[in-house]
Write an enzyme that holds these catalytic residues in place. Structure first.
Site, PDB file in Angstrom:
ATOM      1  CG  HIS A  52      -1.910  -1.042   1.222  1.00  0.00           C
ATOM      2  ND1 HIS A  52      -3.035  -1.218   1.984  1.00  0.00           N
ATOM      3  CD2 HIS A  52      -2.316  -1.933   0.265  1.00  0.00           C
ATOM      4  CE1 HIS A  52      -3.992  -2.057   1.639  1.00  0.00           C
ATOM      5  NE2 HIS A  52      -3.340  -2.567   0.407  1.00  0.00           N
ATOM      6  CD  GLU A  54      -0.924   3.800   3.902  1.00  0.00           C
ATOM      7  OE1 GLU A  54      -2.168   3.868   4.814  1.00  0.00           O
ATOM      8  OE2 GLU A  54      -1.076   3.136   2.988  1.00  0.00           O
ATOM      9  NE  ARG A 191     -11.351   3.680 -26.028  1.00  0.00           N
ATOM     10  CZ  ARG A 191     -11.264   3.199 -27.230  1.00  0.00           C
ATOM     11  NH1 ARG A 191      -9.996   2.724 -27.504  1.00  0.00           N
ATOM     12  NH2 ARG A 191     -12.182   3.410 -28.026  1.00  0.00           N
ATOM     13  CB  THR A 203     -21.515  -0.007 -31.078  1.00  0.00           C
ATOM     14  OG1 THR A 203     -22.369   0.765 -30.564  1.00  0.00           O
ATOM     15  CG2 THR A 203     -20.230   0.701 -31.205  1.00  0.00           C
ATOM     16  CG  ASP A 207     -19.115   2.235 -35.670  1.00  0.00           C
ATOM     17  OD1 ASP A 207     -19.522   2.154 -36.686  1.00  0.00           O
ATOM     18  OD2 ASP A 207     -19.676   2.892 -34.709  1.00  0.00           O
ATOM     19  NE  ARG A 214      -6.989   1.647 -30.647  1.00  0.00           N
ATOM     20  CZ  ARG A 214      -8.170   2.521 -31.066  1.00  0.00           C
ATOM     21  NH1 ARG A 214      -7.548   3.568 -31.919  1.00  0.00           N
ATOM     22  NH2 ARG A 214      -8.993   1.822 -30.931  1.00  0.00           N
TER      23      ARG A 214
END
Length: 345
Positions: A52, A54, A191, A203, A207, A214
């Site tokens: 973590h 810390e 993203r 979609t 497309d 990338r």
């Protein structure tokens, strides 16, 4: 003292931002160690199962200055230190063992197993505790983690790109892109904030999008996001689409478009997903908005009129206020980013 604490906490928040998109199912957390008004170490949580923030910061101090430098120092942390064993030991134990004299943290841990428990543990060991420094800013960084902890649902960001007349597509014979190259590069960075990208079967058929990261720098310390396709008929999906043929096709999931909320609710439990980025057509966008499943909206407005039959948002409409509104000009476009308020207008 408050102003001084805020200054150091801002540095800890800068550290935490390195972890955005890389730490789920844990939240992004940053920490700095200060002694005699001098920064002697900094660190951020790099992913589940790793130290973590810390402990990363304390390790940096040990490497640069030795163990003794930690004794009597102040640790600034963007989230309340954890106090239970998970895949790593409790940070409260590490702070006590190191001889830290004061702990300053921003946000209370929304995890019920930890929330508010660190103060008593640290104070019993003689450590001074200050909480709530820049808590609002820290809360925004862990908003997805907090939502999962309190509701079981991930944080959902809807991204749309549209013409001035609210259309998603250009006229036949023109190029496919509405927005500028600069805007598309910004979408890549957005993203990278997320653990999964959700789209519709329509979609994918129309497309054949890639829906991946990338730029190599965006993939440092993380895998490609999960790609989730919501569809009512998986048999008609084009199996030659990149989502099913590229090098990370194993991270593409097909889900029935019957109950989007149930699909979203399973993602934290089954995949460790805390933030979902939605890129889809107008009908699914409207469905998610009308169901109250969208937390944040990013809209790119391109300076063109296109006409055409595909609206950016279809449906019957929603009545929701926007909060924390930011407008930015990117290339020739304007980007709006805002949070959807829970209450109606």
């Amino acid at each position: 003292m408050q102003g001084v604490d805020e200054g150091w906490m801002r540095l800890a928040l800068d550290q935490a931002r390195h972890g955005i998109g890389r730490t789920a199912p844990n939240p992004p957390v940053g920490s700095v160690i200060v002694r005699d008004h001098v920064l002697i170490g900094a660190g951020w949580h790099r992913g589940a199962g790793r130290p973590h923030a810390e402990r990363e910061a304390m390790a940096a101090v040990r490497a640069a200055h030795g163990e003794e430098a930690l004794k009597g120092a102040t640790a600034y942390v963007t989230l309340e230190p954890c106090c239970t064993w998970g895949r790593t030991p409790p940070c409260t134990d590490g702070l006590i063992e190191a001889g830290i004299a004061r702990v300053v943290y921003a946000a209370v841990d929304p995890n019920p197993a930890h929330a508010g428990r660190a103060d008593a543990i640290l104070e019993a060991a003689g450590i001074e505790v200050t909480r709530g420094v820049l808590a609002e800013e820290a809360g925004k960084l862990i908003r997805a983690f907090a939502k999962v902890q309190t509701t079981g649902l991930p944080w959902v960001i809807l991204k749309t790109a549209m013409s001035l007349d609210g259309r998603l597509t250009r006229p036949p014979g023109e190029g496919m892109w509405l927005t500028s190259p600069e805007s598309r590069a910004e979408v890549q960075r957005q993203r990278a904030e997320c653990d999964a990208i959700l789209t519709s079967g329509e979609t994918v058929r129309r497309d054949k999008p890639r829906l991946d990261l990338r730029e190599p720098s965006l993939l440092e310390g993380r895998e490609q996001p999960w790609r989730i396709v919501l569809t009512r008929d998986s048999s008609t999906l084009p199996r030659d689409a990149p989502l099913f043929t590229d090098g990370h096709s194993h991270r593409t999931l097909i889900e029935e478009r019957v109950n989007p909320e149930e699909v979203l609710r399973r993602l934290p439990r089954e995949r460790g997903v805390h933030t979902v980025f939605v890129e889809c057509g107008g009908r699914l966008a409207a469905e998610l908005l009308e169901a109250g499943l969208v937390d944040e909206w990013i809209a790119y407005l391109a300076p063109r009129l296109t006409g055409g039959p595909v609206p950016a948002v279809a449906g019957i409409g929603v009545n929701r206020k926007l909060e924390d509104i930011v407008f930015i000009r990117i290339g020739g476009d304007v980007m709006l980013r805002a949070r959807l308020a829970r209450e109606m207008e």
